[in-house]
Design an enzyme around this catalytic site. Structure first.
Site, PDB file in Angstrom:
ATOM      1  N   LYS A  46       0.828  -1.224   0.000  1.00 17.28           N
ATOM      2  CA  LYS A  46       0.000   0.000   0.000  1.00 17.28           C
ATOM      3  C   LYS A  46       0.851   1.259   0.000  1.00 17.28           C
ATOM      4  O   LYS A  46       0.642   2.174  -0.786  1.00 17.28           O
ATOM      5  CB  LYS A  46      -0.927   0.008   1.220  1.00 17.28           C
ATOM      6  N   ASN A  47       1.811   1.312   0.923  1.00 21.46           N
ATOM      7  CA  ASN A  47       2.563   2.562   1.097  1.00 21.46           C
ATOM      8  C   ASN A  47       3.591   2.790  -0.011  1.00 21.46           C
ATOM      9  O   ASN A  47       4.139   3.882  -0.131  1.00 21.46           O
ATOM     10  CB  ASN A  47       3.239   2.586   2.473  1.00 21.46           C
ATOM     11  N   CYS A 139      -4.384  12.676  12.796  1.00 17.02           N
ATOM     12  CA  CYS A 139      -5.236  11.499  12.873  1.00 17.02           C
ATOM     13  C   CYS A 139      -4.970  10.838  14.217  1.00 17.02           C
ATOM     14  O   CYS A 139      -4.154  11.332  14.995  1.00 17.02           O
ATOM     15  CB  CYS A 139      -4.976  10.548  11.707  1.00 17.02           C
ATOM     16  N   ARG A 144       0.932  14.626  12.912  1.00 13.89           N
ATOM     17  CA  ARG A 144       1.245  14.457  11.490  1.00 13.89           C
ATOM     18  C   ARG A 144       1.404  15.758  10.695  1.00 13.89           C
ATOM     19  O   ARG A 144       0.690  16.014   9.706  1.00 13.89           O
ATOM     20  CB  ARG A 144       0.232  13.519  10.836  1.00 13.89           C
ATOM     21  N   ASP A 330       4.591   0.588  12.048  1.00 13.51           N
ATOM     22  CA  ASP A 330       3.376  -0.035  11.506  1.00 13.51           C
ATOM     23  C   ASP A 330       3.201  -1.485  11.951  1.00 13.51           C
ATOM     24  O   ASP A 330       2.193  -2.114  11.625  1.00 13.51           O
ATOM     25  CB  ASP A 330       3.367   0.048   9.968  1.00 13.51           C
ATOM     26  N   ARG A 422      -8.700  -0.199   4.628  1.00 19.20           N
ATOM     27  CA  ARG A 422      -7.821   0.824   4.049  1.00 19.20           C
ATOM     28  C   ARG A 422      -6.466   0.234   3.689  1.00 19.20           C
ATOM     29  O   ARG A 422      -5.782   0.755   2.815  1.00 19.20           O
ATOM     30  CB  ARG A 422      -7.612   1.967   5.049  1.00 19.20           C
TER      31      ARG A 422
HETATM   32  N1  EPU Z   1       6.962  14.356  10.671  1.00 21.31           N
HETATM   33  C1  EPU Z   1       7.227  15.675  10.950  1.00 21.31           C
HETATM   34  N2  EPU Z   1       7.166  16.580   9.926  1.00 21.31           N
HETATM   35  C2  EPU Z   1       6.868  16.203   8.648  1.00 21.31           C
HETATM   36  C3  EPU Z   1       6.601  14.862   8.376  1.00 21.31           C
HETATM   37  C4  EPU Z   1       6.649  13.942   9.408  1.00 21.31           C
HETATM   38  O1  EPU Z   1       7.509  16.043  12.082  1.00 21.31           O
HETATM   39  O2  EPU Z   1       6.851  17.080   7.769  1.00 21.31           O
HETATM   40  C5  EPU Z   1       7.018  13.371  11.756  1.00 21.31           C
HETATM   41  C6  EPU Z   1       5.710  12.627  11.948  1.00 21.31           C
HETATM   42  O3  EPU Z   1       4.811  13.334  12.765  1.00 21.31           O
HETATM   43  C7  EPU Z   1       6.199  11.331  12.572  1.00 21.31           C
HETATM   44  C8  EPU Z   1       7.526  11.088  11.858  1.00 21.31           C
HETATM   45  O4  EPU Z   1       7.931  12.367  11.373  1.00 21.31           O
HETATM   46  O5  EPU Z   1       6.444  11.517  13.938  1.00 21.31           O
HETATM   47  C9  EPU Z   1       7.465  10.115  10.693  1.00 21.31           C
HETATM   48  O6  EPU Z   1       6.412  10.464   9.811  1.00 21.31           O
HETATM   49  P1  EPU Z   1       6.450  10.170   8.269  1.00 21.31           P
HETATM   50  O7  EPU Z   1       6.366  11.453   7.526  1.00 21.31           O
HETATM   51  O8  EPU Z   1       7.598   9.273   7.940  1.00 21.31           O
HETATM   52  O9  EPU Z   1       5.102   9.390   8.042  1.00 21.31           O
HETATM   53  P2  EPU Z   1       4.285   9.390   6.691  1.00 21.31           P
HETATM   54  O10 EPU Z   1       5.222   9.457   5.558  1.00 21.31           O
HETATM   55  O11 EPU Z   1       3.195  10.377   6.759  1.00 21.31           O
HETATM   56  C10 EPU Z   1       4.323   6.829   6.257  1.00 21.31           C
HETATM   57  C11 EPU Z   1       3.337   5.708   6.171  1.00 21.31           C
HETATM   58  C12 EPU Z   1       2.806   5.405   7.570  1.00 21.31           C
HETATM   59  C13 EPU Z   1       3.982   5.021   8.451  1.00 21.31           C
HETATM   60  C14 EPU Z   1       4.995   6.161   8.470  1.00 21.31           C
HETATM   61  C15 EPU Z   1       6.249   5.831   9.258  1.00 21.31           C
HETATM   62  C16 EPU Z   1       2.383   6.017   3.981  1.00 21.31           C
HETATM   63  C17 EPU Z   1       1.185   6.298   3.162  1.00 21.31           C
HETATM   64  N3  EPU Z   1       2.234   6.097   5.302  1.00 21.31           N
HETATM   65  O12 EPU Z   1       3.612   7.952   6.753  1.00 21.31           O
HETATM   66  O13 EPU Z   1       1.966   4.261   7.408  1.00 21.31           O
HETATM   67  O14 EPU Z   1       3.529   4.781   9.761  1.00 21.31           O
HETATM   68  O15 EPU Z   1       5.403   6.461   7.116  1.00 21.31           O
HETATM   69  O16 EPU Z   1       6.848   4.687   8.765  1.00 21.31           O
HETATM   70  O17 EPU Z   1       3.430   5.689   3.458  1.00 21.31           O
HETATM   71  C18 EPU Z   1       0.212   2.802   7.950  1.00 21.31           C
HETATM   72  O18 EPU Z   1       0.425   2.212   6.868  1.00 21.31           O
HETATM   73  O19 EPU Z   1      -0.530   2.322   8.849  1.00 21.31           O
HETATM   74  C19 EPU Z   1       0.855   4.095   8.194  1.00 21.31           C
HETATM   75  C20 EPU Z   1       0.428   4.950   9.111  1.00 21.31           C
END
Ligand code: EPU
Length: 443
Positions: A46-47, A139, A144, A330, A422
């Site tokens: 998915k991701n 969320c 986030r 995850d 999802r």
């Molecule tokens: N963060 C910041 N600033 C940013 C972006 C992120 O402070 O601009 C923080 C977040 O709040 C968090 C950490 O950095 O504490 C990591 O967040 P990240 O941006 O890596 O998460 P994401 O890219 O939004 C993806 C996956 C998530 C998974 C995370 C971490 C997708 C669609 N989602 O989210 O997947 O938990 O990376 O590995 O790729 C799931 O599949 O259940 C899921 C939540």
């Protein structure tokens, strides 16, 4: 513009917002205590698939993506691409997209359904030098923010404005630069994807330091390279991009879903007799298999499969979630389900999303002995969980409750189950094929 989204996903979300009209809420009813055995195959990741689909916006030419999982989040992404003007055709696991002429604005009604829709920002900025996308909210797993994404866009020369709930990006031209994407909780996966997708069409060289090293980022980079991008270092903390004038169409297969595979590993460790998970990449799962080994579970790791054989009671362990290659956030909830019935005192510390513990209070309703101290949950394994009505709060928390239900004595009912659709393709059918007794019924 032709849009062919003939079929709603097999498991469209059980919420009133579906374009196919209101649907009743569903619940899962699980009869616990049946040992699992057999073979299970995870779907496409998915991701990885979500940013890959967004990346097709970078070219006017057709792209073909295989092994796209049948999930509601994927369907939301396809709806967004259609809204932007792309022709989208989906047949089984293959999606064809041709984004010949596109708009650059994605409205709240579409974007709000899925936080990952933020990853259209990078390709829109890269190709059209502008984008207006509704700002994703937080969320249940945390706040986030997207400050790191925006930092990267600004470094490439984009002006960023937040107005009326939208992020607006604009650049007269994008110019390569150095950018560091490390934040308080490590790097950002979608932030790295976003900056990468903008940088491939920027002028000159972009160096992304503090890049996320997740396999999903590598899969995106491989697809972009097939489209004509010049990228080195994906999978390390430094990615170097040499911008090109344009990209062309390409064909790609999404990597297997390591978190779905890991969820089946945890299910097998917890309730399995002899379970084999195939079509996976064991190198993507090292932190998970190491943790299961430490917890006393016997794994036979093949080239593209892992077999888990029951060998009696496990041992307590300490887990700390980290960005890849560390233990994945995850998989945290699913491991909590396993440790809830592992004799002794285990600790699980969440370093990526420190508030991601909604599953704990639900598991306590099933008799788990656990308490939170900051971002650490301390779990004392019990002999037996007992079935109870529980509520799913997010995708991985739902998976953890299913695992707990597999082992619990009695019948567990999990409501708000649309969360699991999802991110898990037909999890009930897949577990039932292993012998589980899960029924999907109207709530
Ligand atoms: N963060 C910041 N600033 C940013 C972006 C992120 O402070 O601009 C923080 C977040 O709040 C968090 C950490 O950095 O504490 C990591 O967040 P990240 O941006 O890596 O998460 P994401 O890219 O939004 C993806 C996956 C998530 C998974 C995370 C971490 C997708 C669609 N989602 O989210 O997947 O938990 O990376 O590995 O790729 C799931 O599949 O259940 C899921 C939540």
């Amino acid at each position: 513009m032709t849009v062919t989204l003939a079929q709603p996903p097999a498991r469209s979300p059980a919420v009133a917002t579906s374009e196919w009209g209101p649907e009743p809420m569903e619940k899962f009813v699980i009869e616990g205590g049946v040992p699992l055995s057999g073979t299970v195959v995870p779907a496409g990741n998915k991701n990885a698939a979500l940013p890959l689909l967004a990346a097709t916006l970078l070219t006017r030419e057709p792209c073909v993506i295989h092994h796209v999982p049948d999930l509601s989040d994927i369907h939301y992404m396809l709806q967004i691409l259609s809204h932007l003007g792309a022709q989208v055709e989906r047949a089984s696991g293959t999606v064809q997209i041709k984004a010949e002429n596109i708009k650059t604005t994605a409205p709240y009604e579409l974007v709000r359904k899925m936080r990952a829709s933020v990853c259209i920002l990078g390709p829109l900025l890269g190709r059209e030098k502008e984008a207006t996308v509704s700002l994703p909210g937080g969320c249940v797993i945390g706040d986030r923010p997207i400050d790191l994404h925006l930092r990267g866009f600004e470094a490439l020369g984009a002006a960023v404005r937040i107005h009326a709930g939208d992020v607006k990006l604009f650049a007269s031209r994008l110019v390569g630069n150095r950018v560091n994407l490390s934040g308080k909780f490590g790097s950002t996966v979608l932030g790295t994807d976003n900056v990468l997708m903008a940088a491939v069409l920027a002028e000159g060289t972009t160096v992304i330091d503090g890049a996320a090293e997740e396999p999903e980022v590598v899969d995106l980079a491989n697809f972009l390279i097939k489209m004509g991008a010049k990228i080195e270092g994906a999978g390390t903390h430094r990615i170097v991009v040499e911008g090109v004038a344009e990209l062309h169409g390409a064909e790609h297969s999404v990597i297997p879903d390591r978190i779905e595979a890991g969820t089946f590993l945890a299910a097998a460790a917890l309730a399995g007799d002899d379970v084999q998970i195939t079509r996976l990449d064991p190198s993507h799962l090292v932190a998970v298999t190491d943790a299961l080994n430490s917890a006393g579970h016997h794994l036979e790791i093949g080239e593209s499969s892992i077999r888990v054989k029951s060998n009696g009671a496990g041992r307590p362990i300490e887990i700390r979630t980290e960005p890849y290659p560390g233990f994945p956030t995850d998989m945290q909830a699913q491991m909590c389900a396993l440790l809830a019935t592992t004799d002794g005192l285990s600790t699980v510390t969440e370093n990526v999303f420190p508030q991601r513990f909604m599953h704990i209070s639900e598991m306590k309703r099933m008799g788990a002995q656990a308490h939170l101290e900051g971002a650490t949950v301390i779990i004392r394994g019990v002999d037996q969980l007992s079935a109870a009505p529980v509520m799913a709060s997010d995708l991985r928390a739902s998976a953890a409750l299913v695992l707990a239900g597999l082992l619990a004595e009695g019948v567990t009912e999990i409501s708000r189950f649309y969360h699991i659709d999802r991110g898990y393709e037909s999890i009930d059918d897949k577990l039932n094929n292993l012998g589980a007794q899960i029924e999907r019924t109207k709530a």
